[in-house]
Design a protein around this motif. Structure first.
Motif, PDB file in Angstrom:
ATOM      1  N   LYS A  74      79.799  76.325   7.343  1.00  0.00           N
ATOM      2  CA  LYS A  74      79.718  75.600   6.062  1.00  0.00           C
ATOM      3  C   LYS A  74      81.062  74.987   5.674  1.00  0.00           C
ATOM      4  N   THR A  75      82.120  75.776   5.812  1.00  0.00           N
ATOM      5  CA  THR A  75      83.447  75.281   5.425  1.00  0.00           C
ATOM      6  C   THR A  75      83.865  74.110   6.300  1.00  0.00           C
ATOM      7  N   PHE A  76      83.594  74.222   7.596  1.00  0.00           N
ATOM      8  CA  PHE A  76      83.947  73.119   8.486  1.00  0.00           C
ATOM      9  C   PHE A  76      83.160  71.862   8.125  1.00  0.00           C
ATOM     10  N   GLY A  77      81.865  72.043   7.779  1.00  0.00           N
ATOM     11  CA  GLY A  77      81.064  70.896   7.373  1.00  0.00           C
ATOM     12  C   GLY A  77      81.591  70.244   6.110  1.00  0.00           C
ATOM     13  N   ASP A  78      82.026  71.064   5.148  1.00  0.00           N
ATOM     14  CA  ASP A  78      82.583  70.525   3.906  1.00  0.00           C
ATOM     15  C   ASP A  78      83.873  69.753   4.181  1.00  0.00           C
ATOM     16  N   GLU A 117      79.221  59.535  20.872  1.00  0.00           N
ATOM     17  CA  GLU A 117      79.861  59.100  19.631  1.00  0.00           C
ATOM     18  C   GLU A 117      79.407  59.989  18.465  1.00  0.00           C
ATOM     19  N   PHE A 118      78.147  60.379  18.470  1.00  0.00           N
ATOM     20  CA  PHE A 118      77.618  61.286  17.452  1.00  0.00           C
ATOM     21  C   PHE A 118      78.386  62.609  17.478  1.00  0.00           C
ATOM     22  N   GLN A 119      78.627  63.140  18.660  1.00  0.00           N
ATOM     23  CA  GLN A 119      79.378  64.394  18.782  1.00  0.00           C
ATOM     24  C   GLN A 119      80.795  64.266  18.247  1.00  0.00           C
ATOM     25  N   GLU A 120      81.436  63.160  18.585  1.00  0.00           N
ATOM     26  CA  GLU A 120      82.845  62.986  18.237  1.00  0.00           C
ATOM     27  C   GLU A 120      83.048  62.710  16.748  1.00  0.00           C
ATOM     28  N   LYS A 121      82.134  61.985  16.138  1.00  0.00           N
ATOM     29  CA  LYS A 121      82.332  61.554  14.753  1.00  0.00           C
ATOM     30  C   LYS A 121      81.622  62.435  13.724  1.00  0.00           C
ATOM     31  N   PHE A 122      80.589  63.116  14.146  1.00  0.00           N
ATOM     32  CA  PHE A 122      79.775  63.876  13.188  1.00  0.00           C
ATOM     33  C   PHE A 122      79.569  65.304  13.698  1.00  0.00           C
ATOM     34  N   THR A 123      80.669  65.978  13.976  1.00  0.00           N
ATOM     35  CA  THR A 123      80.600  67.312  14.577  1.00  0.00           C
ATOM     36  C   THR A 123      79.856  68.309  13.686  1.00  0.00           C
ATOM     37  N   ALA A 124      80.024  68.201  12.379  1.00  0.00           N
ATOM     38  CA  ALA A 124      79.320  69.126  11.475  1.00  0.00           C
ATOM     39  C   ALA A 124      77.810  68.928  11.575  1.00  0.00           C
ATOM     40  N   ASP A 125      77.375  67.677  11.724  1.00  0.00           N
ATOM     41  CA  ASP A 125      75.941  67.402  11.868  1.00  0.00           C
ATOM     42  C   ASP A 125      75.415  67.931  13.194  1.00  0.00           C
ATOM     43  N   VAL A 126      76.237  67.879  14.236  1.00  0.00           N
ATOM     44  CA  VAL A 126      75.839  68.436  15.537  1.00  0.00           C
ATOM     45  C   VAL A 126      75.577  69.936  15.395  1.00  0.00           C
ATOM     46  N   ILE A 127      76.480  70.607  14.693  1.00  0.00           N
ATOM     47  CA  ILE A 127      76.335  72.054  14.496  1.00  0.00           C
ATOM     48  C   ILE A 127      75.049  72.356  13.731  1.00  0.00           C
ATOM     49  N   ASP A 128      74.798  71.624  12.650  1.00  0.00           N
ATOM     50  CA  ASP A 128      73.589  71.846  11.852  1.00  0.00           C
ATOM     51  C   ASP A 128      72.326  71.623  12.684  1.00  0.00           C
ATOM     52  N   LYS A 167      64.548  68.601  12.021  1.00  0.00           N
ATOM     53  CA  LYS A 167      65.177  67.590  11.183  1.00  0.00           C
ATOM     54  C   LYS A 167      66.379  66.998  11.893  1.00  0.00           C
ATOM     55  N   LEU A 168      66.397  65.658  11.982  1.00  0.00           N
ATOM     56  CA  LEU A 168      67.511  64.961  12.615  1.00  0.00           C
ATOM     57  C   LEU A 168      68.532  64.533  11.565  1.00  0.00           C
ATOM     58  N   PRO A 169      69.796  64.661  11.856  1.00  0.00           N
ATOM     59  CA  PRO A 169      70.803  64.174  10.910  1.00  0.00           C
ATOM     60  C   PRO A 169      70.680  62.664  10.718  1.00  0.00           C
ATOM     61  N   ALA A 170      70.830  62.228   9.495  1.00  0.00           N
ATOM     62  CA  ALA A 170      70.769  60.786   9.214  1.00  0.00           C
ATOM     63  C   ALA A 170      71.837  60.040   9.997  1.00  0.00           C
ATOM     64  N   SER A 171      72.976  60.685  10.225  1.00  0.00           N
ATOM     65  CA  SER A 171      74.074  60.033  10.946  1.00  0.00           C
ATOM     66  C   SER A 171      73.662  59.641  12.355  1.00  0.00           C
ATOM     67  N   LEU A 172      72.842  60.461  13.020  1.00  0.00           N
ATOM     68  CA  LEU A 172      72.406  60.154  14.382  1.00  0.00           C
ATOM     69  C   LEU A 172      71.443  58.978  14.393  1.00  0.00           C
ATOM     70  N   ILE A 173      70.500  58.972  13.465  1.00  0.00           N
ATOM     71  CA  ILE A 173      69.519  57.881  13.405  1.00  0.00           C
ATOM     72  C   ILE A 173      70.210  56.557  13.072  1.00  0.00           C
ATOM     73  N   GLU A 174      71.111  56.596  12.101  1.00  0.00           N
ATOM     74  CA  GLU A 174      71.808  55.374  11.707  1.00  0.00           C
ATOM     75  C   GLU A 174      72.722  54.871  12.821  1.00  0.00           C
ATOM     76  N   LEU A 175      73.359  55.796  13.525  1.00  0.00           N
ATOM     77  CA  LEU A 175      74.239  55.403  14.625  1.00  0.00           C
ATOM     78  C   LEU A 175      73.438  54.740  15.738  1.00  0.00           C
ATOM     79  N   TYR A 176      72.247  55.262  16.009  1.00  0.00           N
ATOM     80  CA  TYR A 176      71.408  54.659  17.042  1.00  0.00           C
ATOM     81  C   TYR A 176      71.003  53.236  16.650  1.00  0.00           C
ATOM     82  N   LYS A 177      70.599  53.055  15.399  1.00  0.00           N
ATOM     83  CA  LYS A 177      70.202  51.715  14.935  1.00  0.00           C
ATOM     84  C   LYS A 177      71.359  50.730  15.052  1.00  0.00           C
TER      85      LYS A 177
END
Length: 635
Positions: free
Chosen positions: A129-133, A337-348, A371-381
């Motif tokens: 949680k702290t890392f995500g914040d 790119e999802f892994q590198e930029k949105f690591t907290a979302d990867v963990i979730d 549930k997919l992180p919005a960041s992954l869907i938006e990055l794909y688009k």
């Protein structure tokens, strides 16, 4: 990288895992040491007086408190019990309850967050949680976040104190420091919990016997590494025991009643631990699958009848398959790119997948939703410009869909994510059941967190219909609680089977027509044969932990403060030379040479099993003086 939180390698592939092998306590630097030299050939009758060492009374003394730490690949935790509790009720074992969004659990994720100075900021659910914040406001860059890193010790060949781990963003830290910090955190949390029970309680170091769990298939070098990390965390070596995970689970399950139904439908208590019963413990963990086979003696004690086996087939294997599926759906570039930029979302994302993995029940027709992180869907688009629905239709023929923010996977596809893991587990169990030493096994005991998966359990039950399959309640905590029992009674396992052939490299007189010509050396005018494997313990040999064993003699030079023996292990029972392909150098055995040593003195050395680890004793037969020894397997 320790997690596929799906980390890919430079070629866009999921990590490949290999088995390494090689034993125990870090010594100070050795100076002015020399190799022990020419001895009589192995098996010679001219070895003179030998030492017989009785190891029956070795082991930790009775302590006021036994405290166990189970540092798992996916989840970790601690448990403890006082001696009086153990004597009155063996199952009166305290654990901690870690809060999270879905309630409380006896274990927390093996995740640790360190601040830029390397100090512990948070652990477990709080660390995630702290890392995500921090990541949400881009304040995480200088922090270290390590997750699912334990398997690195299993995968790493040539393990040393310089080995480093990569955190989720690629920053490095010494592996021993990361393990030390996790053990230190759990140790302090446990001590504070004990003190909260009674504000006046005072615990001296000698009052606590610490137990740290390790996979049974780990080599001795990895065990040694874990011991060093625990000692760096403030646990004194004499107060520390390493427990093998499936053995600990087995000890705990001895006290849990299981039930069967008679012909009239009445429940009866069924004891699989009656004398002369032989059973297999299958410890299904997040990283490894550990398998041991035990036999119950008339006394009720347990003996190991086959050396521990297993492999990297645990729950993380399914995680890697899910990672590969995500790459197939979104493409390598987008996922990286999802892994590198949105690591907290990867963990979730992988936290939710882990929950689905454990709770999914085969036989249902409804698709499974993640549930997919919005960041992954938006990055794909943004990066692909393609219609994801059309891509899924072409690739998966309606078996995988995305509706709004939900990834919907058909039951058939979800079960296929387990295929690689299940086939490895089932094939290995089958191969073991065909061995003579394992014949007579009638029960499989499924323990560990991965055993909570209905998919895995159903597969094992269907493949072995003639065996009784027992899955105890709260199987994820059996190792943890069993480690406490092992700390109270380390002699509950009275015999183990050697996993390797252990021995010492030596030089013997050269014999024409017998010795290998390539090993011929001339020292002080005498022809000798170098690199001879002098066997002390043999693979497959059942070793009683209370028997007397006879040591072997080695020459030692007077005037030296230290001498050095090279310790080797082999996967075959009768290695001849330490340079053979199936032999591996474990490290050094250092002997402190007493100042009164004379020119022709010999040292008798004995390698033996000290509980779950390789032990050593040495003695000068002339003076009857014990020689101080220690292993150095990380130098």
């Amino acid at each position: 990288m320790g997690q596929c939180l799906g980390r890919l390698d430079s070629g866009g592939r999921t990590p490949q895992h290999s088995v390494n092998f090689t034993p125990v306590a870090v010594p100070p630097p050795v100076t002015n040491r020399t190799y022990l030299q020419i001895c009589d050939p192995p098996g010679s009758t001219s070895q003179g007086e030998q030492l017989t060492t009785n190891i029956e009374n070795q082991g930790p003394p009775t302590r006021l408190l036994v405290a166990a730490i189970d540092l798992g690949t996916t989840f970790s935790g601690y448990a403890f019990s006082f001696r009086h509790e153990y004597l009155s009720d063996r199952l009166r074992i305290s654990t901690n309850l870690w809060p999270h969004n879905n309630g409380m659990s006896m274990k927390a994720p093996t995740s640790i967050l360190l601040d830029p100075e390397g100090e512990v900021k948070a652990f477990g659910y709080e660390a995630i949680k702290t890392f995500g914040d921090l990541a949400e406001y881009n304040q995480h860059v200088d922090y270290f976040f390590f997750n699912k890193f334990k398997m690195n010790l299993y995968q790493q060949g040539g393990l040393s104190t310089d080995f480093k781990l990569h955190d989720i963003s690629g920053k490095t830290m010494l592996a021993v420091d990361v393990f030390t910090k996790v053990i230190w955190y759990l140790k302090q949390h446990l001590i504070n919990r004990v003190k909260s029970l009674d504000s006046r309680i005072q615990l001296a170091p000698e009052d606590v016997q610490w137990v740290v769990t390790v996979p049974a298939i780990w080599d001795d070098k990895a065990k040694f590494f874990m011991r060093k990390a625990a000692e760096k965390a403030g646990i004194e070596g004499r107060n520390l025991t390493l427990a093998l995970e499936p053995e600990a689970a087995s000890l705990y399950c001895r006290y849990i009643p299981t039930y069967r139904t008679d012909l009239q439908g009445n429940a009866q208590t069924f004891d699989i631990f009656r004398p002369n019963t032989k059973y297999m413990v299958v410890d299904l963990g997040g990283g490894t699958v550990d398998i041991t086979v035990h036999s119950v003696l008339e006394s009720g004690a347990l003996e190991e009848v086959h050396q521990p086996t297993g492999g990297y087939w645990g729950g993380s294997t399914v995680d890697n398959e899910f990672c590969a599926l995500l790459v197939c759906i979104f493409g390598t570039d987008v996922y990286q790119e999802f892994q590198e930029k949105f690591t907290a979302d990867v963990i979730d994302l992988f936290q939710e997948f882990d929950l689905k993995k454990r709770t999914f029940e085969p036989g249902k027709d409804a698709p499974l939703s993640i549930k997919l992180p919005a960041s992954l869907i938006e990055l794909y688009k943004m990066r692909s410009g393609e219609d994801i629905q059309e891509v899924l239709k072409n690739k998966f023929d309606q078996e995988i869909k995305i509706k709004r923010d939900k990834l919907q996977i058909s039951p058939q596809v979800f079960i296929r994510l387990f295929n690689k893991s299940i086939s490895s587990i089932v094939n290995h169990i089958q191969s073991l059941l065909e061995k003579n030493t394992v014949s007579g096994v009638s029960v499989l005991l499924l323990v560990g967190g991965y055993a909570e998966s209905h998919v895995v359990r159903d597969a094992i039950v269907s493949h072995f219909p003639n065996l009784q399959i027992i899955h105890p309640p709260e199987s994820s905590s059996t190792v943890l609680k069993g480690a406490v029992l092992f700390g109270h009674d380390p002699k509950a396992i009275v015999a183990r089977v050697c996993k390797y052939t252990y021995g010492i490299a030596m030089m013997v007189p050269y014999k024409e027509g017998v010795s290998d010509p390539s090993k011929k050396r001339v020292i002080n005018g005498e022809e000798i044969c170098d690199d001879v494997f002098d066997v002390h313990l043999r693979v497959g040999e059942q070793v009683s932990l209370s028997e007397n064993r006879t040591g072997k003699q080695y020459n030692v030079q007077s005037g030296q403060t230290h001498s050095l023996l090279e310790v080797y292990a082999s996967s075959v029972p009768n290695p001849k030379y330490v340079t053979e392909n199936w032999c591996t150098r474990l490290g050094s055995l250092v002997l402190e040479v007493p100042p009164n040593t004379q020119a022709n003195d010999k040292i008798v050395v004995l390698l033996y099993y000290s509980g779950t680890e390789l032990g050593v004793s040495a003695l000068n037969p002339r003076t009857k003086q014990e020689t101080k020894t220690y292993f150095d397997f990380l130098g």
